[in-house]
Scaffold this motif. Structure first.
Motif, PDB file in Angstrom:
ATOM      1  N   ASP A  66      -4.049  -3.902  -1.668  1.00 49.65           N
ATOM      2  CA  ASP A  66      -3.023  -3.576  -2.298  1.00 49.65           C
ATOM      3  C   ASP A  66      -2.477  -2.532  -3.033  1.00 49.65           C
ATOM      4  O   ASP A  66      -2.536  -2.822  -4.330  1.00 49.65           O
ATOM      5  CB  ASP A  66      -1.916  -5.542  -2.757  1.00 49.65           C
ATOM      6  CG  ASP A  66      -0.969  -5.018  -2.992  1.00 49.65           C
ATOM      7  OD1 ASP A  66       0.228  -3.833  -2.610  1.00 49.65           O
ATOM      8  OD2 ASP A  66       0.231  -6.273  -2.686  1.00 49.65           O
ATOM      9  N   LEU A  67      -1.989  -1.562  -1.941  1.00 50.26           N
ATOM     10  CA  LEU A  67      -2.060   0.387  -2.900  1.00 50.26           C
ATOM     11  C   LEU A  67      -0.911   0.271  -3.567  1.00 50.26           C
ATOM     12  O   LEU A  67      -1.274   0.454  -4.716  1.00 50.26           O
ATOM     13  CB  LEU A  67      -1.661   0.866  -2.087  1.00 50.26           C
ATOM     14  CG  LEU A  67      -1.714   2.742  -2.026  1.00 50.26           C
ATOM     15  CD1 LEU A  67      -3.476   2.528  -2.364  1.00 50.26           C
ATOM     16  CD2 LEU A  67      -1.996   3.588  -0.801  1.00 50.26           C
ATOM     17  N   GLU A  68       0.373  -0.466  -3.299  1.00 50.37           N
ATOM     18  CA  GLU A  68       1.045  -0.721  -3.550  1.00 50.37           C
ATOM     19  C   GLU A  68       0.857  -1.250  -5.449  1.00 50.37           C
ATOM     20  O   GLU A  68       1.638  -0.550  -6.571  1.00 50.37           O
ATOM     21  CB  GLU A  68       2.429  -0.761  -3.196  1.00 50.37           C
ATOM     22  CG  GLU A  68       3.220  -0.295  -1.755  1.00 50.37           C
ATOM     23  CD  GLU A  68       3.551   1.376  -2.490  1.00 50.37           C
ATOM     24  OE1 GLU A  68       3.232   1.951  -3.537  1.00 50.37           O
ATOM     25  OE2 GLU A  68       2.623   2.160  -1.535  1.00 50.37           O
ATOM     26  N   ARG A  69       0.565  -2.531  -5.229  1.00 51.01           N
ATOM     27  CA  ARG A  69       0.123  -3.834  -6.075  1.00 51.01           C
ATOM     28  C   ARG A  69      -0.323  -2.869  -7.460  1.00 51.01           C
ATOM     29  O   ARG A  69      -0.744  -2.776  -8.724  1.00 51.01           O
ATOM     30  CB  ARG A  69      -0.405  -4.846  -6.570  1.00 51.01           C
ATOM     31  CG  ARG A  69      -0.466  -5.637  -7.250  1.00 51.01           C
ATOM     32  CD  ARG A  69      -0.861  -6.704  -6.530  1.00 51.01           C
ATOM     33  NE  ARG A  69      -1.047  -8.432  -7.904  1.00 51.01           N
ATOM     34  CZ  ARG A  69      -2.452  -8.625  -7.917  1.00 51.01           C
ATOM     35  NH1 ARG A  69      -2.870  -8.922  -6.709  1.00 51.01           N
ATOM     36  NH2 ARG A  69      -2.439  -9.447  -8.625  1.00 51.01           N
ATOM     37  N   HIS A  76      -0.280   9.919   3.458  1.00 45.92           N
ATOM     38  CA  HIS A  76      -0.514   8.569   4.624  1.00 45.92           C
ATOM     39  C   HIS A  76      -1.416   9.943   5.885  1.00 45.92           C
ATOM     40  O   HIS A  76      -0.267  11.193   6.110  1.00 45.92           O
ATOM     41  CB  HIS A  76       0.556   8.408   4.979  1.00 45.92           C
ATOM     42  CG  HIS A  76       0.234   7.438   5.871  1.00 45.92           C
ATOM     43  ND1 HIS A  76       1.169   7.347   7.234  1.00 45.92           N
ATOM     44  CD2 HIS A  76      -0.428   6.097   6.369  1.00 45.92           C
ATOM     45  CE1 HIS A  76       0.666   7.054   7.913  1.00 45.92           C
ATOM     46  NE2 HIS A  76       0.089   6.302   7.989  1.00 45.92           N
ATOM     47  N   ASN A  77      -2.315   9.467   6.082  1.00 44.85           N
ATOM     48  CA  ASN A  77      -3.198  10.411   7.107  1.00 44.85           C
ATOM     49  C   ASN A  77      -2.260  10.194   8.393  1.00 44.85           C
ATOM     50  O   ASN A  77      -3.151   8.237   9.307  1.00 44.85           O
ATOM     51  CB  ASN A  77      -4.595  10.344   6.359  1.00 44.85           C
ATOM     52  CG  ASN A  77      -4.995  11.037   8.072  1.00 44.85           C
ATOM     53  OD1 ASN A  77      -5.160  10.797   9.508  1.00 44.85           O
ATOM     54  ND2 ASN A  77      -6.042  12.356   7.529  1.00 44.85           N
ATOM     55  N   PRO A  78      -1.467   9.645   9.497  1.00 42.97           N
ATOM     56  CA  PRO A  78      -1.304   8.505  10.715  1.00 42.97           C
ATOM     57  C   PRO A  78      -1.970   8.837  11.447  1.00 42.97           C
ATOM     58  O   PRO A  78      -2.453   7.820  12.387  1.00 42.97           O
ATOM     59  CB  PRO A  78      -0.094   9.569  11.105  1.00 42.97           C
ATOM     60  CG  PRO A  78       0.328  10.662  10.523  1.00 42.97           C
ATOM     61  CD  PRO A  78      -1.000  10.776   9.437  1.00 42.97           C
ATOM     62  N   ARG A  79      -3.446   9.721  11.972  1.00 43.19           N
ATOM     63  CA  ARG A  79      -4.469   9.322  12.540  1.00 43.19           C
ATOM     64  C   ARG A  79      -5.380   8.264  11.940  1.00 43.19           C
ATOM     65  O   ARG A  79      -5.648   7.147  13.014  1.00 43.19           O
ATOM     66  CB  ARG A  79      -4.853  10.985  12.596  1.00 43.19           C
ATOM     67  CG  ARG A  79      -6.317  10.670  13.171  1.00 43.19           C
ATOM     68  CD  ARG A  79      -6.529  12.366  13.650  1.00 43.19           C
ATOM     69  NE  ARG A  79      -7.397  12.887  12.873  1.00 43.19           N
ATOM     70  CZ  ARG A  79      -8.582  12.048  12.213  1.00 43.19           C
ATOM     71  NH1 ARG A  79      -9.534  11.621  12.125  1.00 43.19           N
ATOM     72  NH2 ARG A  79      -9.118  12.968  11.344  1.00 43.19           N
ATOM     73  N   ARG A  92      -3.794   5.604   3.606  1.00 46.45           N
ATOM     74  CA  ARG A  92      -3.275   6.551   2.334  1.00 46.45           C
ATOM     75  C   ARG A  92      -3.721   6.334   1.161  1.00 46.45           C
ATOM     76  O   ARG A  92      -4.306   5.319   0.475  1.00 46.45           O
ATOM     77  CB  ARG A  92      -1.616   4.902   1.997  1.00 46.45           C
ATOM     78  CG  ARG A  92      -1.182   4.587   3.864  1.00 46.45           C
ATOM     79  CD  ARG A  92      -0.559   3.146   3.524  1.00 46.45           C
ATOM     80  NE  ARG A  92       0.306   3.544   5.175  1.00 46.45           N
ATOM     81  CZ  ARG A  92       1.072   3.839   5.115  1.00 46.45           C
ATOM     82  NH1 ARG A  92       2.204   4.166   4.767  1.00 46.45           N
ATOM     83  NH2 ARG A  92       1.463   3.308   6.667  1.00 46.45           N
ATOM     84  N   THR A  93      -3.270   7.415   0.512  1.00 46.18           N
ATOM     85  CA  THR A  93      -3.284   6.988  -0.823  1.00 46.18           C
ATOM     86  C   THR A  93      -2.901   7.449  -2.332  1.00 46.18           C
ATOM     87  O   THR A  93      -1.478   8.082  -1.702  1.00 46.18           O
ATOM     88  CB  THR A  93      -4.038   8.382  -1.498  1.00 46.18           C
ATOM     89  OG1 THR A  93      -3.653   9.341  -0.958  1.00 46.18           O
ATOM     90  CG2 THR A  93      -5.907   7.833  -0.330  1.00 46.18           C
ATOM     91  N   TYR A  94      -3.071   7.885  -3.566  1.00 46.49           N
ATOM     92  CA  TYR A  94      -2.346   7.985  -4.414  1.00 46.49           C
ATOM     93  C   TYR A  94      -3.109   8.153  -5.483  1.00 46.49           C
ATOM     94  O   TYR A  94      -4.575   7.806  -5.781  1.00 46.49           O
ATOM     95  CB  TYR A  94      -1.104   6.798  -4.821  1.00 46.49           C
ATOM     96  CG  TYR A  94      -0.374   5.781  -4.657  1.00 46.49           C
ATOM     97  CD1 TYR A  94       0.855   6.583  -4.502  1.00 46.49           C
ATOM     98  CD2 TYR A  94       0.030   5.130  -4.140  1.00 46.49           C
ATOM     99  CE1 TYR A  94       2.015   5.874  -3.828  1.00 46.49           C
ATOM    100  CE2 TYR A  94       1.084   4.382  -3.756  1.00 46.49           C
ATOM    101  CZ  TYR A  94       2.101   5.209  -3.689  1.00 46.49           C
ATOM    102  OH  TYR A  94       3.199   4.476  -3.110  1.00 46.49           O
ATOM    103  N   CYS A 151      -6.360   3.030   0.265  1.00 50.96           N
ATOM    104  CA  CYS A 151      -6.130   1.526   1.698  1.00 50.96           C
ATOM    105  C   CYS A 151      -5.972   2.646   3.092  1.00 50.96           C
ATOM    106  O   CYS A 151      -5.724   3.534   3.185  1.00 50.96           O
ATOM    107  CB  CYS A 151      -4.663   1.338   0.766  1.00 50.96           C
ATOM    108  SG  CYS A 151      -5.215  -0.853   1.871  1.00 50.96           S
ATOM    109  N   ARG A 152      -6.820   1.727   3.287  1.00 48.46           N
ATOM    110  CA  ARG A 152      -6.334   1.752   5.077  1.00 48.46           C
ATOM    111  C   ARG A 152      -6.645   0.932   6.044  1.00 48.46           C
ATOM    112  O   ARG A 152      -7.381  -0.034   5.038  1.00 48.46           O
ATOM    113  CB  ARG A 152      -7.863   3.567   5.638  1.00 48.46           C
ATOM    114  CG  ARG A 152      -8.755   2.822   5.316  1.00 48.46           C
ATOM    115  CD  ARG A 152      -9.551   3.794   6.698  1.00 48.46           C
ATOM    116  NE  ARG A 152     -10.003   4.736   5.369  1.00 48.46           N
ATOM    117  CZ  ARG A 152     -10.041   6.360   6.063  1.00 48.46           C
ATOM    118  NH1 ARG A 152     -10.414   6.185   6.803  1.00 48.46           N
ATOM    119  NH2 ARG A 152      -9.935   7.126   4.747  1.00 48.46           N
ATOM    120  N   PRO A 153      -6.418   0.355   7.254  1.00 46.96           N
ATOM    121  CA  PRO A 153      -6.363  -0.914   7.527  1.00 46.96           C
ATOM    122  C   PRO A 153      -7.499  -1.176   7.983  1.00 46.96           C
ATOM    123  O   PRO A 153      -8.577  -0.282   8.325  1.00 46.96           O
ATOM    124  CB  PRO A 153      -6.167  -0.278   9.142  1.00 46.96           C
ATOM    125  CG  PRO A 153      -4.985   1.011   8.861  1.00 46.96           C
ATOM    126  CD  PRO A 153      -5.801   1.979   7.810  1.00 46.96           C
TER     127      PRO A 153
END
Length: 128
Positions: free
Chosen positions: A12-15, A33-36, A40-42, A57-59
Motif C-alpha cells: 500500500d504505497l499511499e499508506r 509511475h511507469n505505465p509499462r 509506482r514510487t515515491y 509498489c507494482r502489481p
C-alpha cells in the motif's frame, strides 16, 4: 562515500508514504509511475539530509513476514536526537495502534532505542 537511499517494496504505497510523512517528517516527491511495468514510487527525504527512502509498489507485490530471520535488510532506523524524542515517538506510535516490538531500552552495546512494527509489519528502529 555515503548511502544515497534505500528502497522498500510495499503493498500500500499511499499508506506507507503517509506513515513516513506523519511520523518521521518525510518530504515526498510527486509519485513516479511507469505505465509499462505498473511500477509506482515515491522518493522520501528527511530533515538533516543523509540517505533517502524510496517506496516502491507494482502489481503483484507480495508480502512476507518482516520479523522472520532472513538474509537481507531487516529494519530501517531513524535517529530522532534524544531519549525523550525516542520515548515520545514510540508512545505516539503505540497510541495510534502500532505494535512496539521492543523498548525503549538501553541495548547491551549501549544504544537507546525502540523498535516498532509499522505498516505492513515493516520494522522501524527509533534511536537517539
Amino acid at each position: 562515500m555515503r548511502i544515497g537511499h534505500v528502497a522498500l517494496y510495499c503493498k500500500d504505497l499511499e499508506r506507507m508514504c503517509k506513515f513516513f510523512e506523519d511520523y518521521f517528517n518525510a518530504l515526498s516527491n510527486d509519485m513516479y509511475h511507469n505505465p509499462r511495468t505498473g511500477l509506482r514510487t515515491y522518493f522520501l527525504s528527511f530533515a538533516g539530509g543523509g540517505a533517502g527512502l524510496e517506496l516502491m509498489c507494482r502489481p503483484g507485490t507480495v508480502g512476507g513476514d518482516p520479523s522472520a530471520v532472513r538474509v537481507g535488510f531487516t529494519h530501517v532506523s531513524f535517529a530522532v536526537g534524544s531519549r525523550d524524542a525516542v520515548d515520545a515517538l514510540t508512545a505516539r506510535l503505540a497510541a495510534d495502534g502500532y505494535a512496539v516490538a521492543d523498548g525503549p531500552r538501553i541495548t547491551d552495546d549501549g544504544y537507546y532505542e525502540s523498535c516498532v512494527a509499522g505498516p505492513e509489519g515493516i520494522l522501524i528502529e527509533i534511536t537517539v
